[in-house]
Design an enzyme around this catalytic site. Structure first.
Site, mmCIF file in Angstrom:
data_model
loop_
_atom_site.group_PDB
_atom_site.id
_atom_site.type_symbol
_atom_site.label_atom_id
_atom_site.label_comp_id
_atom_site.label_asym_id
_atom_site.label_seq_id
_atom_site.Cartn_x
_atom_site.Cartn_y
_atom_site.Cartn_z
ATOM 1 N N ARG A 45 0.816 -1.202 0.000
ATOM 2 C CA ARG A 45 0.000 0.000 0.000
ATOM 3 C C ARG A 45 0.857 1.263 0.000
ATOM 4 N NH1 ARG A 45 -2.959 -1.841 5.382
ATOM 5 N NH2 ARG A 45 -1.188 -2.242 6.724
ATOM 6 N N GLU A 56 -3.741 5.867 3.813
ATOM 7 C CA GLU A 56 -3.193 4.866 2.898
ATOM 8 C C GLU A 56 -4.156 4.577 1.742
ATOM 9 O OE1 GLU A 56 -0.813 2.261 6.281
ATOM 10 O OE2 GLU A 56 -2.901 1.773 5.793
ATOM 11 N N THR A 84 -10.892 5.691 15.036
ATOM 12 C CA THR A 84 -9.457 5.615 14.739
ATOM 13 C C THR A 84 -9.228 5.275 13.274
ATOM 14 O OG1 THR A 84 -8.957 4.923 16.994
ATOM 15 C CG2 THR A 84 -7.321 4.393 15.315
ATOM 16 N N GLN A 140 -12.716 -3.231 16.897
ATOM 17 C CA GLN A 140 -12.691 -4.499 16.161
ATOM 18 C C GLN A 140 -12.867 -5.725 17.055
ATOM 19 O OE1 GLN A 140 -9.969 -5.287 13.069
ATOM 20 N NE2 GLN A 140 -9.610 -3.157 12.546
ATOM 21 N N ASP A 161 -8.179 -4.530 28.438
ATOM 22 C CA ASP A 161 -7.805 -3.268 27.801
ATOM 23 C C ASP A 161 -7.376 -2.311 28.904
ATOM 24 O OD1 ASP A 161 -8.789 -1.794 24.817
ATOM 25 O OD2 ASP A 161 -8.065 -0.549 26.471
ATOM 26 N N GLY A 226 -2.566 -5.411 15.751
ATOM 27 C CA GLY A 226 -2.475 -3.974 16.010
ATOM 28 C C GLY A 226 -1.271 -3.288 15.404
ATOM 29 N N GLY A 227 -0.149 -3.993 15.255
ATOM 30 C CA GLY A 227 1.033 -3.396 14.645
ATOM 31 C C GLY A 227 0.897 -3.408 13.135
ATOM 32 N N ASP A 228 0.710 -2.232 12.528
ATOM 33 C CA ASP A 228 0.369 -2.229 11.105
ATOM 34 C C ASP A 228 0.957 -1.046 10.351
ATOM 35 O OD1 ASP A 228 -1.133 -0.228 12.196
ATOM 36 O OD2 ASP A 228 -3.077 -1.005 11.555
ATOM 37 N N LYS A 232 5.420 0.845 14.546
ATOM 38 C CA LYS A 232 4.293 0.468 15.412
ATOM 39 C C LYS A 232 4.226 -1.055 15.505
ATOM 40 C CE LYS A 232 -0.693 1.393 15.948
ATOM 41 N NZ LYS A 232 -1.310 0.063 15.885
ATOM 42 N N VAL A 294 -0.995 -7.402 8.976
ATOM 43 C CA VAL A 294 -1.056 -5.949 8.823
ATOM 44 C C VAL A 294 -2.235 -5.509 7.963
ATOM 45 C CG1 VAL A 294 1.424 -5.691 9.146
ATOM 46 C CG2 VAL A 294 0.513 -5.921 6.828
#
Length: 349
Positions: A45, A56, A84, A140, A161, A226-228, A232, A294
């Site tokens: 992307r 993106e 987000t 999500q 969380d 979450g790391g994408d 991060k 990702v």
């Protein structure tokens, strides 16, 4: 005319189908498209980064259809009343370039991410997996839980969380729509202890260590979502070094995924090869597996095609003039007021 699916139309499609059934059908469609991976024109992307987030574009195509998604990631958005992640997408004919579908993809992204996670876990997790730890209880999280229940038979979900209100929301929703046992954990370590599958889906910034090596138990499958983006991540690098790691599209994941923390020659395996039987997935019951997810454009292509098919079958969505319909395809000026006046004058003469 282009079919337009706004948020209300998408919600109607999902509600009429049922969330678990929608996720199951979408997962089946995703698997079918991953099995023909070689047929797609693929690229990583295109990302535009700022100090507050990222925007993106995600394109992909086969011989028949082209799709792209516009998507952002701005973790601070919730403080100003915005999601987000926000997204929309287009599905077009390759032969003509005509856009047949314009659709919301914010809700759809949550659905396709969950369906992809569960599809991957069916191939990589132990078949007897029955417990799931959900670390990160944001937008999500419900979809992840429902996908794993529907596709893998997960019976218990342990939730944590750092924001207790997010967990309140998750527990409230899941209690109303699933028979799974829901356990509210006191910490990440408490949630993952004894879990068969762990999904990390946080909004942590920087190289976070949501999961550390001491939390990992033999046989776990880790679904790292979450790391994408560059810079991060959620997993301590030693978690990856001790696991067999799987990715969607290696060229993209090397830049954006958990493996960005490791050397460029760290071994990973693309998921489509596992689904095709070209490389093994889990090799032993004790092995730790990681799906470094990702998000890839093919998943949005699949979702757009599935939505388009459902919308046509059920007559949902509206037809819009996204591109002009012309009697003379070379006369675009004729759409304007000046062009129409000239045509009237010609007819009068």
């Amino acid at each position: 005319m282009t079919r337009f699916i706004d948020v209300h139309s998408l919600v109607r499609l999902v509600d009429e189908t049922g969330v678990p059934q929608f996720l199951e059908a979408l997962a089946d469609a995703l698997r079918d498209d991953f099995l023909r991976w070689r047929e797609f024109d693929k690229k990583a992307r295109v990302a535009s980064h700022s100090h507050l987030g990222v925007i993106e574009l995600m394109p992909v195509a086969d011989d028949g259809a082209y799709a792209f998604k516009y998507v952002n990631g701005h973790p601070h958005n919730t403080s100003v009343g915005l999601p987000t992640v926000m997204a929309f997408g287009v599905l077009a004919e390759v032969d003509t370039g005509y856009p047949v579908l314009l659709s919301e993809l914010t809700l759809t992204t949550a659905l396709r991410t969950a369906a992809t996670s569960a599809m991957a876990a069916k191939a990589l997790a132990r078949p007897d997996s029955r417990s799931l730890a959900l670390i990160g209880n944001g937008s999500q999280s419900e979809f992840q839980a429902l996908a794993f229940h529907a596709l893998l038979g997960i019976e218990e979900v342990r939730v944590f969380d750092t924001d207790p209100h997010a967990t309140d929301k998750l527990v409230r929703h899941l209690s109303a729509c699933t028979p799974m046992e829901i356990v509210r954990a006191r910490s990440v370590a408490d949630a993952v202890r004894g879990a068969d599958i762990v999904t990390t889906i946080t909004a942590c910034q920087g190289h976070a260590t949501v999961l550390t090596p001491g939390m990992i138990e033999p046989g776990m499958h880790i679904n790292a979502v979450g790391g994408d983006s560059p810079g991060k991540t959620e997993l301590h690098p030693d978690v990856l070094r001790r696991a067999r790691v799987f990715v969607e599209y290696e060229a993209q994941t090397r830049v954006e995924g958990e493996i960005q923390q490791l050397a460029a020659d760290f071994p990973v395996h693309e998921l489509w090869k596992v689904l095709l039987g070209e490389v093994p997935g889990r090799e032993t019951a004790e092995q730790v597996t990681v799906f470094d997810s990702v998000g890839f454009a093919l998943e949005d292509y699949t979702a757009l095609r599935y939505i388009h098919q459902l919308a046509i079958e059920r007559g949902i969505g509206q037809k819009i003039a996204l591109v002009p319909e012309l009697d003379d395809p070379k006369d675009l000026f004729g759409l304007t007021a000046s062009g129409r006046r000239r045509a009237v004058l010609r007819r009068a003469a």
